[in-house]
Design a protein around this motif. Structure first.
Motif, short mmCIF file in Angstrom:
data_model
loop_
_atom_site.label_atom_id
_atom_site.label_comp_id
_atom_site.label_asym_id
_atom_site.label_seq_id
_atom_site.Cartn_x
_atom_site.Cartn_y
_atom_site.Cartn_z
N MET A 40 0.82 -1.20 0.00
CA MET A 40 0.00 0.00 0.00
C MET A 40 0.86 1.26 0.00
O MET A 40 0.61 2.18 -0.76
CB MET A 40 -0.93 -0.05 1.22
N GLU A 41 1.89 1.25 0.88
CA GLU A 41 2.74 2.43 0.96
C GLU A 41 3.54 2.63 -0.31
O GLU A 41 3.76 3.77 -0.74
CB GLU A 41 3.70 2.33 2.16
N LEU A 42 3.99 1.52 -0.93
CA LEU A 42 4.77 1.62 -2.16
C LEU A 42 3.91 2.20 -3.29
O LEU A 42 4.35 3.08 -4.04
CB LEU A 42 5.33 0.26 -2.56
N MET A 43 2.67 1.71 -3.40
CA MET A 43 1.78 2.23 -4.43
C MET A 43 1.48 3.71 -4.20
O MET A 43 1.47 4.51 -5.14
CB MET A 43 0.47 1.44 -4.45
N PHE A 44 1.26 4.08 -2.95
CA PHE A 44 0.99 5.47 -2.61
C PHE A 44 2.19 6.35 -2.97
O PHE A 44 2.02 7.44 -3.53
CB PHE A 44 0.66 5.57 -1.12
N ALA A 45 3.39 5.88 -2.67
CA ALA A 45 4.61 6.64 -2.99
C ALA A 45 4.80 6.76 -4.50
O ALA A 45 5.22 7.81 -5.00
CB ALA A 45 5.82 5.98 -2.36
N LEU A 46 4.49 5.69 -5.24
CA LEU A 46 4.61 5.75 -6.70
C LEU A 46 3.61 6.74 -7.31
O LEU A 46 3.94 7.47 -8.25
CB LEU A 46 4.42 4.36 -7.30
N VAL A 47 2.40 6.78 -6.77
CA VAL A 47 1.40 7.73 -7.27
C VAL A 47 1.84 9.16 -6.98
O VAL A 47 1.74 10.04 -7.84
CB VAL A 47 0.01 7.43 -6.65
N ILE A 48 2.35 9.40 -5.77
CA ILE A 48 2.83 10.74 -5.43
C ILE A 48 3.99 11.13 -6.34
O ILE A 48 4.04 12.25 -6.86
CB ILE A 48 3.24 10.81 -3.94
N GLY A 49 4.92 10.21 -6.57
CA GLY A 49 6.06 10.49 -7.46
C GLY A 49 5.63 10.74 -8.89
O GLY A 49 6.16 11.62 -9.56
N ALA A 50 4.65 9.96 -9.38
CA ALA A 50 4.16 10.15 -10.75
C ALA A 50 3.46 11.50 -10.90
O ALA A 50 3.66 12.19 -11.90
CB ALA A 50 3.22 9.01 -11.14
N LEU A 51 2.64 11.86 -9.92
CA LEU A 51 1.96 13.15 -9.98
C LEU A 51 2.96 14.31 -9.92
O LEU A 51 2.85 15.27 -10.68
CB LEU A 51 0.95 13.29 -8.85
N LEU A 57 0.78 18.97 -9.65
CA LEU A 57 1.77 19.12 -8.59
C LEU A 57 1.10 19.36 -7.25
O LEU A 57 1.52 18.81 -6.22
CB LEU A 57 2.71 20.27 -8.94
N SER A 58 0.03 20.14 -7.23
CA SER A 58 -0.68 20.38 -5.98
C SER A 58 -1.37 19.11 -5.50
O SER A 58 -1.45 18.86 -4.29
CB SER A 58 -1.67 21.52 -6.13
N TYR A 59 -1.89 18.27 -6.42
CA TYR A 59 -2.46 16.98 -6.03
C TYR A 59 -1.41 16.10 -5.37
O TYR A 59 -1.68 15.44 -4.37
CB TYR A 59 -3.06 16.24 -7.21
N GLY A 60 -0.21 16.07 -5.95
CA GLY A 60 0.87 15.27 -5.36
C GLY A 60 1.26 15.76 -3.98
O GLY A 60 1.48 14.96 -3.07
N VAL A 61 1.34 17.07 -3.79
CA VAL A 61 1.67 17.63 -2.48
C VAL A 61 0.56 17.34 -1.48
O VAL A 61 0.83 17.01 -0.32
CB VAL A 61 1.95 19.15 -2.60
N ASN A 62 -0.70 17.42 -1.93
CA ASN A 62 -1.81 17.11 -1.03
C ASN A 62 -1.76 15.65 -0.57
O ASN A 62 -1.99 15.36 0.60
CB ASN A 62 -3.15 17.39 -1.71
N LEU A 63 -1.47 14.74 -1.49
CA LEU A 63 -1.36 13.33 -1.10
C LEU A 63 -0.19 13.11 -0.16
O LEU A 63 -0.27 12.30 0.78
CB LEU A 63 -1.23 12.45 -2.33
N PHE A 64 0.91 13.82 -0.38
CA PHE A 64 2.07 13.70 0.51
C PHE A 64 1.72 14.20 1.91
O PHE A 64 2.06 13.56 2.91
CB PHE A 64 3.26 14.47 -0.06
N LEU A 65 1.05 15.34 1.99
CA LEU A 65 0.63 15.85 3.30
C LEU A 65 -0.33 14.89 3.99
O LEU A 65 -0.26 14.66 5.20
CB LEU A 65 -0.02 17.22 3.16
N PHE A 66 -1.24 14.33 3.22
CA PHE A 66 -2.21 13.39 3.78
C PHE A 66 -1.52 12.13 4.29
O PHE A 66 -1.90 11.59 5.34
CB PHE A 66 -3.26 13.05 2.73
N SER A 67 -0.50 11.66 3.57
CA SER A 67 0.20 10.44 4.00
C SER A 67 1.07 10.68 5.23
O SER A 67 1.44 9.72 5.91
CB SER A 67 1.05 9.89 2.86
#
Length: 121
Positions: free
Chosen positions: A1-12, A35-45
């Motif tokens: 789960m964490e790996l997939m989440f990190a890959l999505v953040i990196g791709a965004l 880029l803002s979607y990626g930052v939002n997911l990073f903050l959420f994680s």
């Protein structure tokens, strides 16, 4: 789960940076949004990835931090306002300059198809 989440953040984030570096205004706006979607997911994680965890300390053994959730909600509102401002700014720039390049109008050599450019009379 964490790996997939990190890959999505990196791709965004990677796609967002790539689009921000483009020369047209529409890809820049889409890149800023991604880029803002990626930052939002990073903050959420950063508030721990846990399913079924309550945001209240002391009620259960495992809890999730409510602060990143509040930061993400604030970032969504600010991101929406920023996107609206950038779109209006791009439309104004297009109306003033007649071109949608980020750096302003580009000096392109005009291609002439008359006989004078071919050496004729």
């Amino acid at each position: 789960m964490e790996l997939m989440f990190a890959l999505v953040i990196g791709a965004l984030a990677g796609s967002g940076v790539y689009l921000v570096l483009r020369a047209r205004t529409f890809p820049v706006v889409v890149g800023l949004t991604m880029l803002s979607y990626g930052v939002n997911l990073f903050l959420f994680s950063s508030g721990r990835l846990a399913t079924g965890a309550q945001p209240i300390i002391g009620s259960t053994e495992q809890y999730s931090d409510p602060l990143p959730q509040a930061l993400v909600l604030t970032a969504i509102v600010i991101g929406f306002a920023m996107t609206a401002f950038v779109v209006i700014l791009a439309l104004r720039s297009r109306a003033d300059t007649g071109d949608d390049h980020v750096d302003g109008p580009q000096d392109r050599p005009e291609v002439s198809t008359t006989k004078e450019s071919e050496g004729g009379q």
